[in-house]
Design an enzyme around this catalytic site. Structure first.
Site, PDB file in Angstrom:
ATOM      1  N   HIS A  41      35.380  38.288  36.410  1.00  0.00           N
ATOM      2  CA  HIS A  41      34.717  38.353  37.800  1.00  0.00           C
ATOM      3  C   HIS A  41      35.305  39.259  38.723  1.00  0.00           C
ATOM      4  O   HIS A  41      35.963  40.316  38.470  1.00  0.00           O
ATOM      5  CB  HIS A  41      34.646  37.009  38.145  1.00  0.00           C
ATOM      6  CG  HIS A  41      34.482  35.780  37.320  1.00  0.00           C
ATOM      7  ND1 HIS A  41      33.075  35.408  36.947  1.00  0.00           N
ATOM      8  CD2 HIS A  41      35.325  34.989  36.944  1.00  0.00           C
ATOM      9  CE1 HIS A  41      33.580  34.619  36.273  1.00  0.00           C
ATOM     10  NE2 HIS A  41      34.773  33.974  36.014  1.00  0.00           N
ATOM     11  N   GLU A  54      41.892  30.574  29.979  1.00  0.00           N
ATOM     12  CA  GLU A  54      41.277  29.607  31.061  1.00  0.00           C
ATOM     13  C   GLU A  54      42.720  28.995  31.511  1.00  0.00           C
ATOM     14  O   GLU A  54      43.079  28.036  30.738  1.00  0.00           O
ATOM     15  CB  GLU A  54      40.290  28.710  30.694  1.00  0.00           C
ATOM     16  CG  GLU A  54      39.018  29.216  30.330  1.00  0.00           C
ATOM     17  CD  GLU A  54      38.017  29.468  31.444  1.00  0.00           C
ATOM     18  OE1 GLU A  54      38.466  29.683  32.652  1.00  0.00           O
ATOM     19  OE2 GLU A  54      36.898  30.094  31.244  1.00  0.00           O
ATOM     20  N   GLU A  76      38.392  32.221  41.923  1.00  0.00           N
ATOM     21  CA  GLU A  76      38.924  32.616  40.818  1.00  0.00           C
ATOM     22  C   GLU A  76      39.066  33.994  40.674  1.00  0.00           C
ATOM     23  O   GLU A  76      40.080  34.655  40.042  1.00  0.00           O
ATOM     24  CB  GLU A  76      37.882  32.094  39.774  1.00  0.00           C
ATOM     25  CG  GLU A  76      38.216  32.432  38.217  1.00  0.00           C
ATOM     26  CD  GLU A  76      37.170  32.210  37.302  1.00  0.00           C
ATOM     27  OE1 GLU A  76      36.191  31.715  37.540  1.00  0.00           O
ATOM     28  OE2 GLU A  76      37.363  32.385  36.252  1.00  0.00           O
ATOM     29  N   HIS A 130      40.901  34.373  33.172  1.00  0.00           N
ATOM     30  CA  HIS A 130      40.010  33.122  34.097  1.00  0.00           C
ATOM     31  C   HIS A 130      40.808  31.992  34.411  1.00  0.00           C
ATOM     32  O   HIS A 130      41.851  31.752  33.883  1.00  0.00           O
ATOM     33  CB  HIS A 130      38.788  32.692  33.022  1.00  0.00           C
ATOM     34  CG  HIS A 130      37.906  33.943  32.761  1.00  0.00           C
ATOM     35  ND1 HIS A 130      36.695  34.148  33.590  1.00  0.00           N
ATOM     36  CD2 HIS A 130      37.979  35.048  31.788  1.00  0.00           C
ATOM     37  CE1 HIS A 130      36.192  35.145  33.215  1.00  0.00           C
ATOM     38  NE2 HIS A 130      36.841  35.773  32.153  1.00  0.00           N
TER      39      HIS A 130
HETATM   40 ZN    ZN Z   1      35.759  32.819  34.896  1.00  0.00          ZN
END
Ligand code: ZN
Length: 324
Positions: free
Chosen positions: A114, A288, A151, A206
């Site tokens: 992101h 993640e 995030e 992430h």
């Molecule tokens: Zn993400």
């Protein structure tokens, strides 16, 4: 975040970026100077305290790494480099950096998931791009903790820490973005950057946005896809090798358990719907690191000391992969 569910929520920006950053910098500079002064006066070449603090605070990794994070950078400085797999007795970070070059010639591309600016650019990031199997948004905003820690800030901070660790071992490291562009890049470009760099390993970082109670980390491996511009058949195997090593390194360094909601406790998941993996021609995985929407995971993700361990775990896995 894995491009499903709450990741599409706009990320609230709680405070202007420049304010806390300037304050943090103002606090860091005297601290670094004080550290050096103590170091110079005491002349202690054996301790890792003053010199490590000074090197950490004056290096490019520590100062910009957590501008919005209250008070947790102290922990990261203490933890920095000490629990890694290399020279804990080495007197300074600078010495370590120039002293070991075992990854010389190796290229690692790190993709901070992101972008903090994405939520301001809905038109650009919602544009559909072709990921081989189908079309998808160019990029997404990512998720945030319930207290508003985004995030995108987490991913950039961990990416910078990881870059420092890998560069210390001689690797050439490229980030897909470094807080230096207003939005994106698109997932297609994130993959392309790794491909064009002929990366020996690539990782997209992430944190998830799942329901409270869902906890733990998982590494996402590319499934074998052959569709349109996507052909992961050659990288699926090496990517699994890379992913398993990162999973092991991450678990060891952070002491956190694999996901209790994805992967059946293995800490691994295989997906064929992520453009960043589908379009990669180099070994690549996603990680993640935890669930931002769970308060216990959020407490870890917002800790600079924990993020340092996370970066060390990823570094350990990547180094292991690159050394074969
Ligand atoms: Zn993400």
């Amino acid at each position: 975040m894995s491009y499903l569910g709450p990741e599409f929520e706009p990320v609230p920006q709680r405070r202007p970026r420049r304010g806390p950053f300037t304050v943090a910098l103002a606090a860091l500079v005297p601290a670094a100077l004080a550290g050096w002064l103590v170091y110079e006066v005491v002349g202690d070449s054996g301790g890792s305290g003053p010199s490590a603090q000074a090197a950490g605070a004056s290096g490019h990794s520590a100062a910009p790494s957590a501008p919005g994070d209250k008070g947790s950078d102290k922990g990261s400085d203490k933890g920095g480099g000490e629990s890694g797999d290399k020279g804990a007795g080495s007197p300074s970070a600078t010495g370590r950096k120039s002293g070991s070059g075992s990854l010389k010639g190796k290229v690692v591309v790190i993709d901070p998931g992101h972008n903090l600016g994405n939520f301001k650019h809905p038109t650009e990031i919602n544009r559909q791009v072709n990921i081989g199997t189908n079309s998808k948004e160019c990029d997404t905003t990512g998720t945030a903790t319930n207290a508003g820690y985004p995030e995108a800030r987490f991913t950039l901070d961990v990416s910078r820490r990881l870059r420092t660790l890998l560069e210390e071992q001689g690797a050439t490291v490229k980030l897909t973005h470094d807080g230096d562009r207003p939005w994106g890049p698109c997932v297609t470009e994130r993959a392309e950057i790794g491909n064009k760099a002929h990366a020996d390993a690539a990782i997209s970082i992430h944190a998830d946005g799942s329901a409270a109670g869902n906890r733990g980390f998982h590494v996402i491996l590319p499934g074998a896809v052959h569709d349109g511009a996507a052909d992961t058949r050659a990288i699926a195997g090496p990517s699994r090798d890379l992913g398993v090593r990162i999973k092991d390194g991450f678990a060891r360094a952070t002491g956190t358990a694999p996901s209790n909601y994805i992967g059946g406790g293995t800490g691994l998941d295989v997906r064929k719907d992520l453009g960043g993996l589908n379009l990669s021609t180099v070994p690549k995985v996603f990680i993640e690191c935890g669930n931002m929407r769970d308060s216990k995971d959020a407490a870890l993700l917002t800790s600079g000391a924990w993020r340092q361990k996370a970066a060390e775990g990823m570094s350990g896995g990547i180094v292991s992969f690159l050394r074969g």
